[in-house]
Design a protein around this motif. Sequence first.
Motif, PDB file in Angstrom:
ATOM      1  N   VAL A 197      51.011  23.120  15.001  1.00  0.00           N
ATOM      2  CA  VAL A 197      50.543  21.947  14.267  1.00  0.00           C
ATOM      3  C   VAL A 197      50.771  22.185  12.780  1.00  0.00           C
ATOM      4  CG1 VAL A 197      48.848  21.226  15.980  1.00  0.00           C
ATOM      5  CG2 VAL A 197      48.169  22.819  14.193  1.00  0.00           C
ATOM      6  N   SER A 198      51.046  21.109  12.059  1.00  0.00           N
ATOM      7  CA  SER A 198      51.280  21.249  10.618  1.00  0.00           C
ATOM      8  C   SER A 198      50.652  20.089   9.862  1.00  0.00           C
ATOM      9  CB  SER A 198      52.777  21.329  10.325  1.00  0.00           C
ATOM     10  OG  SER A 198      53.423  20.150  10.736  1.00  0.00           O
ATOM     11  N   ASP A 199      50.410  20.323   8.561  1.00  0.00           N
ATOM     12  CA  ASP A 199      49.895  19.255   7.718  1.00  0.00           C
ATOM     13  C   ASP A 199      51.012  18.756   6.808  1.00  0.00           C
ATOM     14  OD1 ASP A 199      50.110  21.149   5.681  1.00  0.00           O
ATOM     15  OD2 ASP A 199      47.963  21.537   5.597  1.00  0.00           O
ATOM     16  N   THR A 200      50.687  17.819   5.946  1.00  0.00           N
ATOM     17  CA  THR A 200      51.720  17.156   5.135  1.00  0.00           C
ATOM     18  C   THR A 200      52.362  18.060   4.096  1.00  0.00           C
ATOM     19  OG1 THR A 200      49.993  16.317   3.661  1.00  0.00           O
ATOM     20  CG2 THR A 200      50.734  14.866   5.433  1.00  0.00           C
ATOM     21  N   ASP A 201      51.713  19.166   3.711  1.00  0.00           N
ATOM     22  CA  ASP A 201      52.352  20.036   2.716  1.00  0.00           C
ATOM     23  C   ASP A 201      53.001  21.271   3.336  1.00  0.00           C
ATOM     24  OD1 ASP A 201      50.062  21.484   3.255  1.00  0.00           O
ATOM     25  OD2 ASP A 201      49.500  21.787   1.161  1.00  0.00           O
ATOM     26  N   GLY A 202      53.137  21.282   4.674  1.00  0.00           N
ATOM     27  CA  GLY A 202      53.907  22.327   5.335  1.00  0.00           C
ATOM     28  C   GLY A 202      53.118  23.488   5.899  1.00  0.00           C
TER      29      GLY A 202
END
Length: 76
Positions: A56-61
Amino acid sequence: KDGYQTIAKNGTVNIYDGDEIIGTLKNLGSGKLQFIPEPDYSKYSDDNLPNFKYKVSDTDGDYAEGQINIHVKDRK
């Protein structure tokens, strides 16, 4: 089968044991997943559990990875 796949809400992917499809994983939304075994699935022991790896990842990597082992109960 190999690598990571994105599963959209209500989307599905197959779960394999080697080259054999043993079930389907469905994204129910809100962080919930459902494993649906094939009708003839027969591995109900704690040895060699079906599993999948995730990332899983968020918008800033930033990201996290893990593995989910699936415990399947026999309906007999």
